[in-house]
Write a protein that holds these residues in place. Structure first.
Motif, mmCIF file in Angstrom:
data_model
loop_
_atom_site.group_PDB
_atom_site.id
_atom_site.type_symbol
_atom_site.label_atom_id
_atom_site.label_comp_id
_atom_site.label_asym_id
_atom_site.label_seq_id
_atom_site.Cartn_x
_atom_site.Cartn_y
_atom_site.Cartn_z
ATOM 1 N N SER A 71 24.975 7.966 13.232
ATOM 2 C CA SER A 71 24.410 9.007 14.733
ATOM 3 C C SER A 71 25.524 9.270 15.150
ATOM 4 O O SER A 71 26.644 8.550 14.613
ATOM 5 N N ILE A 72 25.578 10.323 15.992
ATOM 6 C CA ILE A 72 26.794 10.549 16.419
ATOM 7 C C ILE A 72 26.966 10.015 18.247
ATOM 8 O O ILE A 72 26.227 10.147 18.996
ATOM 9 N N ASP A 73 28.138 8.685 18.009
ATOM 10 C CA ASP A 73 28.424 8.444 19.582
ATOM 11 C C ASP A 73 29.042 10.231 20.179
ATOM 12 O O ASP A 73 29.881 10.130 20.387
ATOM 13 N N THR A 74 28.501 10.360 21.511
ATOM 14 C CA THR A 74 28.974 10.830 22.317
ATOM 15 C C THR A 74 30.169 10.828 23.437
ATOM 16 O O THR A 74 30.023 11.500 24.307
ATOM 17 N N GLY A 75 29.802 9.328 23.946
ATOM 18 C CA GLY A 75 30.923 8.876 24.621
ATOM 19 C C GLY A 75 29.869 8.678 26.013
ATOM 20 O O GLY A 75 30.025 7.960 26.696
ATOM 21 N N GLU A 76 28.306 9.261 26.419
ATOM 22 C CA GLU A 76 27.989 8.605 27.486
ATOM 23 C C GLU A 76 27.548 7.782 27.375
ATOM 24 O O GLU A 76 26.219 7.153 26.730
ATOM 25 N N GLU A 77 27.883 6.735 28.461
ATOM 26 C CA GLU A 77 27.053 5.553 28.945
ATOM 27 C C GLU A 77 25.619 5.101 29.226
ATOM 28 O O GLU A 77 24.928 6.850 29.960
ATOM 29 N N GLU A 78 24.512 4.658 28.125
ATOM 30 C CA GLU A 78 23.492 4.553 28.357
ATOM 31 C C GLU A 78 22.133 4.106 29.895
ATOM 32 O O GLU A 78 23.147 2.960 29.991
ATOM 33 N N GLU A 79 21.580 4.723 30.391
ATOM 34 C CA GLU A 79 21.489 3.725 31.644
ATOM 35 C C GLU A 79 20.325 2.876 31.606
ATOM 36 O O GLU A 79 19.648 3.515 30.684
ATOM 37 N N THR A 80 20.866 1.529 32.077
ATOM 38 C CA THR A 80 19.686 0.779 31.964
ATOM 39 C C THR A 80 18.949 0.393 32.923
ATOM 40 O O THR A 80 19.969 -0.425 33.946
ATOM 41 N N THR A 81 17.327 0.198 33.233
ATOM 42 C CA THR A 81 16.384 -0.421 34.263
ATOM 43 C C THR A 81 16.537 -1.933 34.173
ATOM 44 O O THR A 81 15.184 -1.920 33.135
ATOM 45 N N ASN A 82 16.842 -2.814 34.807
ATOM 46 C CA ASN A 82 16.417 -4.023 34.726
ATOM 47 C C ASN A 82 15.392 -4.095 35.930
ATOM 48 O O ASN A 82 15.435 -4.267 36.702
ATOM 49 N N GLU A 83 14.311 -4.817 35.619
ATOM 50 C CA GLU A 83 13.490 -4.878 35.641
ATOM 51 C C GLU A 83 12.223 -6.274 36.502
ATOM 52 O O GLU A 83 12.571 -6.466 34.792
ATOM 53 N N THR A 84 12.327 -6.618 37.834
ATOM 54 C CA THR A 84 11.953 -7.775 37.673
ATOM 55 C C THR A 84 10.702 -7.701 38.033
ATOM 56 O O THR A 84 10.344 -6.972 39.242
ATOM 57 N N ASP A 85 10.216 -8.748 37.495
ATOM 58 C CA ASP A 85 8.612 -8.983 38.526
ATOM 59 C C ASP A 85 8.482 -10.175 39.594
ATOM 60 O O ASP A 85 9.786 -10.868 40.139
ATOM 61 N N THR A 86 8.043 -9.025 40.916
ATOM 62 C CA THR A 86 8.242 -9.580 41.924
ATOM 63 C C THR A 86 6.888 -10.479 42.757
ATOM 64 O O THR A 86 6.090 -10.389 42.088
#
Length: 219
Positions: free
Chosen positions: A145-160
């Motif tokens: 794969s090609i590394d475009t240098g863009e950081e992947e955004e991750t969402t941390n979901e927590t149980d409330t």
């Protein structure tokens, strides 16, 4: 004044004799037979191309995919006939692919190839050709794969947990119901004999005892 020209019509001036050389002027700028020349220096830059997605070894990285994209920037004029060829040099299976490319106004080019059948690590040459002539060739490599240098955004979901301000557990436990009945006397004390009907028997014995005692006193 020319007698054949109607009155009121201005006659265009004709050649005027030069008093020095006897030649005639080519109206209105140069003498007849004179020429003017001018020179200016300019430099033509050689055609070139700079590929994107280069690794540390200056190899063109192309993904192992059906739509593997190769992009670059060139100084060749937009609209010029150009082609980009990929040809394997050290690969699991040989391939030779060529695409016509459109040079945009800013000199960028982009085209895609199907390299899904190749293996990661296959080596090839990327040859940029303009109007049938080779401009430049760079070595390329197939990567996962090609590394475009863009950081992947991750969402941390927590149980409330829903908190309505009420404590569901007050620490108190309800006593188990063992089937026994607690009797409460008039003095507020609670008695539990543990045997149903036992209290009535005791009361009956007490009455019999009182009666016997009364009879004994009479005698």
């Amino acid at each position: 004044m020319n007698p054949f020209v109607p009155r009121g019509v201005q006659q265009a001036p004709g050649p005027v004799a030069s008093p020095d050389s006897g030649n005639y002027n080519n109206y209105p700028y140069l003498l007849q037979g004179e020429t003017i020349s001018s020179t200016s220096e300019f430099t033509l830059a050689p055609r070139s191309i700079e590929f994107d997605n280069l690794n540390e070894d200056e190899q063109v990285q192309v993904a192992n995919a059906e739509d593997a994209t190769v992009s670059a920037t060139t100084n060749v004029a937009p609209g010029t006939d150009a082609e980009l060829r990929l040809q394997s040099t050290d690969a699991s299976s040989s391939f030779r692919l060529g695409n016509d490319v459109n040079i945009s106004q800013d000199g960028s080019i982009s085209t895609a190839y199907d390299l899904s059948g190749q293996e990661v690590g296959d080596i090839f040459d990327a040859n940029f050709r303009v109007e049938g002539s080779s401009v430049d060739t760079s070595e390329g490599v197939v990567v996962e794969s090609i590394d475009t240098g863009e950081e992947e955004e991750t969402t941390n979901e927590t149980d409330t947990d829903t908190d309505d301000g009420e404590d569901m557990d007050d620490g108190e436990t309800e006593p188990a119901d063992d089937g026994e009945t607690n009797e409460t006397t008039d003095d507020g004390e609670s008695t539990d004999d543990g045997t149903p009907g036992f209290g009535a028997v005791v009361a009956l014995i007490a009455l019999i005892g009182a009666a016997l005692l009364a009879v004994r006193r009479q005698n």
